[in-house]
Design an enzyme around this catalytic site. Structure first.
Site, PDB file in Angstrom:
ATOM      1  N   VAL A   1       3.005  -6.001   5.649  1.00  0.00           N
ATOM      2  CA  VAL A   1       3.084  -4.933   6.649  1.00  0.00           C
ATOM      3  C   VAL A   1       1.656  -4.397   6.862  1.00  0.00           C
ATOM      4  CG1 VAL A   1       4.160  -2.711   7.223  1.00  0.00           C
ATOM      5  CG2 VAL A   1       5.336  -4.298   5.664  1.00  0.00           C
TER       6      VAL A   1
ATOM      7  N   TYR B   1       1.081  -6.427  -9.912  1.00  0.00           N
ATOM      8  CA  TYR B   1       1.883  -5.966  -8.768  1.00  0.00           C
ATOM      9  C   TYR B   1       3.187  -6.768  -8.687  1.00  0.00           C
ATOM     10  CZ  TYR B   1       3.009  -4.705  -3.897  1.00  0.00           C
ATOM     11  OH  TYR B   1       3.627  -4.241  -2.753  1.00  0.00           O
TER      12      TYR B   1
ATOM     13  N   GLY C   1       1.600   5.076   6.060  1.00  0.00           N
ATOM     14  CA  GLY C   1       2.089   3.696   5.950  1.00  0.00           C
ATOM     15  C   GLY C   1       3.602   3.562   6.072  1.00  0.00           C
ATOM     16  N   ILE C   2       4.165   2.736   5.211  1.00  0.00           N
ATOM     17  CA  ILE C   2       5.612   2.467   5.269  1.00  0.00           C
ATOM     18  C   ILE C   2       6.392   3.749   4.986  1.00  0.00           C
ATOM     19  CG2 ILE C   2       7.488   1.196   4.136  1.00  0.00           C
ATOM     20  CD1 ILE C   2       5.454  -1.080   3.614  1.00  0.00           C
TER      21      ILE C   2
ATOM     22  N   ASP D   1       2.705  13.468  -8.574  1.00  0.00           N
ATOM     23  CA  ASP D   1       2.127  12.193  -8.983  1.00  0.00           C
ATOM     24  C   ASP D   1       3.260  11.448  -9.691  1.00  0.00           C
ATOM     25  OD1 ASP D   1       0.955  10.084 -10.293  1.00  0.00           O
ATOM     26  OD2 ASP D   1      -0.752  11.242 -11.042  1.00  0.00           O
ATOM     27  N   VAL D   2       3.695  10.332  -9.134  1.00  0.00           N
ATOM     28  CA  VAL D   2       4.893   9.674  -9.685  1.00  0.00           C
ATOM     29  C   VAL D   2       4.679   9.124 -11.098  1.00  0.00           C
ATOM     30  CG1 VAL D   2       5.910   9.109  -7.429  1.00  0.00           C
ATOM     31  CG2 VAL D   2       4.430   7.417  -8.587  1.00  0.00           C
TER      32      VAL D   2
HETATM   33  P1  NAD Z   1      -0.129   2.910   1.570  1.00  0.00           P
HETATM   34  O1  NAD Z   1      -1.287   2.724   0.660  1.00  0.00           O
HETATM   35  O2  NAD Z   1      -0.385   2.970   3.040  1.00  0.00           O
HETATM   36  O3  NAD Z   1       0.696   4.218   1.159  1.00  0.00           O
HETATM   37  C1  NAD Z   1       1.018   4.495  -0.172  1.00  0.00           C
HETATM   38  C2  NAD Z   1       1.268   5.977  -0.335  1.00  0.00           C
HETATM   39  O4  NAD Z   1       1.625   6.202  -1.711  1.00  0.00           O
HETATM   40  C3  NAD Z   1       0.034   6.837  -0.062  1.00  0.00           C
HETATM   41  O5  NAD Z   1       0.379   7.943   0.744  1.00  0.00           O
HETATM   42  C4  NAD Z   1      -0.417   7.270  -1.450  1.00  0.00           C
HETATM   43  O6  NAD Z   1      -1.116   8.527  -1.467  1.00  0.00           O
HETATM   44  C5  NAD Z   1       0.920   7.329  -2.194  1.00  0.00           C
HETATM   45  N1  NAD Z   1       0.744   7.224  -3.649  1.00  0.00           N
HETATM   46  C6  NAD Z   1      -0.043   6.365  -4.337  1.00  0.00           C
HETATM   47  N2  NAD Z   1       0.003   6.623  -5.650  1.00  0.00           N
HETATM   48  C7  NAD Z   1       0.854   7.676  -5.802  1.00  0.00           C
HETATM   49  C8  NAD Z   1       1.302   8.413  -6.929  1.00  0.00           C
HETATM   50  N3  NAD Z   1       0.860   8.141  -8.158  1.00  0.00           N
HETATM   51  N4  NAD Z   1       2.191   9.412  -6.736  1.00  0.00           N
HETATM   52  C9  NAD Z   1       2.636   9.716  -5.477  1.00  0.00           C
HETATM   53  N5  NAD Z   1       2.215   9.064  -4.377  1.00  0.00           N
HETATM   54  C10 NAD Z   1       1.339   8.057  -4.523  1.00  0.00           C
HETATM   55  O7  NAD Z   1       0.858   1.695   1.209  1.00  0.00           O
HETATM   56  P2  NAD Z   1       2.121   1.075   1.976  1.00  0.00           P
HETATM   57  O8  NAD Z   1       1.739  -0.275   2.443  1.00  0.00           O
HETATM   58  O9  NAD Z   1       2.715   2.060   2.920  1.00  0.00           O
HETATM   59  O10 NAD Z   1       3.093   0.850   0.724  1.00  0.00           O
HETATM   60  C11 NAD Z   1       4.259   1.626   0.481  1.00  0.00           C
HETATM   61  C12 NAD Z   1       5.157   0.847  -0.453  1.00  0.00           C
HETATM   62  O11 NAD Z   1       5.516  -0.399   0.141  1.00  0.00           O
HETATM   63  C13 NAD Z   1       4.493   0.472  -1.796  1.00  0.00           C
HETATM   64  O12 NAD Z   1       5.446   0.571  -2.830  1.00  0.00           O
HETATM   65  C14 NAD Z   1       4.087  -0.964  -1.582  1.00  0.00           C
HETATM   66  O13 NAD Z   1       3.963  -1.667  -2.792  1.00  0.00           O
HETATM   67  C15 NAD Z   1       5.253  -1.453  -0.756  1.00  0.00           C
HETATM   68  N6  NAD Z   1       4.994  -2.669  -0.005  1.00  0.00           N
HETATM   69  C16 NAD Z   1       3.985  -2.739   0.892  1.00  0.00           C
HETATM   70  C17 NAD Z   1       3.776  -3.919   1.597  1.00  0.00           C
HETATM   71  C18 NAD Z   1       2.685  -4.070   2.604  1.00  0.00           C
HETATM   72  O14 NAD Z   1       2.440  -5.204   3.040  1.00  0.00           O
HETATM   73  N7  NAD Z   1       2.022  -2.994   3.020  1.00  0.00           N
HETATM   74  C19 NAD Z   1       4.607  -5.030   1.362  1.00  0.00           C
HETATM   75  C20 NAD Z   1       5.649  -4.909   0.419  1.00  0.00           C
HETATM   76  C21 NAD Z   1       5.836  -3.727  -0.257  1.00  0.00           C
END
Ligand code: NAD
Length: 250
Positions: free
Chosen positions: A188, A155, A20-21, A61-62
């Site tokens: 996103v 959230y 992802g991001i 694990d954060v």
């Molecule tokens: P995603 O689910 O595709 O990826 C999240 C990643 O975080 C995964 O690889 C997962 O294994 C890892 N993760 C989850 N829990 C964890 C933990 N306890 N310890 C370590 N790693 C962990 O999500 P994304 O959309 O790429 O989101 C990334 C960030 O962007 C997040 O903080 C999310 O809240 C933020 N965000 C996303 C969006 C969106 O629309 N996708 C919008 C705003 C903010």
């Protein structure tokens, strides 16, 4: 001018960097010249992603401060310093608040806010000792507005917390060479939004609510992080860079 964005010789860690991001941020930092460590709770996707992109992997694990500390220590032992920390791991839970299970509230807070604090703390103590470093936390437009139509109070509250935690740490650490900023994406297209994007009512509302009339690609968030990681943002600390296609203007 472009030299200001270069990250050659710097070590960077990205939590939630497996997909992802986070994965797009890993590519951005790598292409800007950094030695990058993906840090993720999922070792399968994390290792595969690291292998695919020619970067390194460390598990954590954060929600567990010891595990986070060990991951940051690994980066310092391998690279000699930790110069850029992108605290990006996050999860979402959509449920009406009147019925929200306290365990679900805690889980979201634990990853999205406690996890960012533990990662900032692990990065901050090492960067303060070095006298330099840049921390970028992934916030969200949800820290500024309340999303609709889906309910996600935990959230939204956690992300507002990330933005204010960022400002608090920026004030504490600025005079000692450590900058702390956040990037707040709008919608996103990733695993996290898959459920919403496959629900026609949610998808329509998300896109209609975005002046640019579309969701972002993960690669459109990464350059903002590279900017805040690099010397191009040398006078930025405590700022939140919103990258949302205009969602928060309405
Ligand atoms: P995603 O689910 O595709 O990826 C999240 C990643 O975080 C995964 O690889 C997962 O294994 C890892 N993760 C989850 N829990 C964890 C933990 N306890 N310890 C370590 N790693 C962990 O999500 P994304 O959309 O790429 O989101 C990334 C960030 O962007 C997040 O903080 C999310 O809240 C933020 N965000 C996303 C969006 C969106 O629309 N996708 C919008 C705003 C903010």
């Amino acid at each position: 001018m472009t030299d200001l964005f270069a990250l050659n010789g710097r070590n960077a860690i990205v939590t939630g960097g497996a997909q992802g991001i986070g994965e797009a941020i890993v590519l951005g930092l790598r292409d800007a010249g950094a030695r990058v460590f993906i840090c993720d709770v999922n070792p399968d996707t994390g290792r595969a992603s690291a292998e695919r992109h020619g970067v390194e992997f460390v598990t954590a694990d954060v929600t567990d401060p010891d595990s986070v500390d060990a991951a940051f220590e690994h980066v310092v032992s391998a690279g000699g310093s930790v110069d850029v920390a992108v605290n990006n791991a996050g999860i979402v839970h959509n449920h009406p608040s009147e019925d929200l299970d306290p365990a679900d509230w805690r889980r979201v807070m634990s990853v999205n806010l406690d996890g960012v604090f533990y990662s900032c703390r692990a990065a901050g103590k090492r960067m303060l000792a070095q006298g330099s470093g840049s921390i970028i936390n992934t916030g969200s437009m949800s820290g500024h507005i309340s999303n609709r139509p889906q309910p996600q109070s935990a959230y939204n509250a956690a992300k507002a917390g990330v933005i204010h935690l960022t400002k608090s740490l920026a004030g504490e650490w600025a005079a000692r060479g450590v900058r702390v900023n956040s990037v707040s994406p709008g919608y996103v297209g990733t695993e996290l939004t898959k459920r919403g994007l496959s629900n026609e009512e949610w998808r329509r509302s998300w896109i209609d609510g975005t002046p640019m009339n579309r969701v972002a690609e993960p690669g459109e968030i990464a350059p903002a992080v590279v900017f805040l990681a690099s010397d191009a943002s040398s006078y930025c600390t405590g700022t939140d860079l919103v990258v949302d296609g205009g969602y928060t203007v309405w």
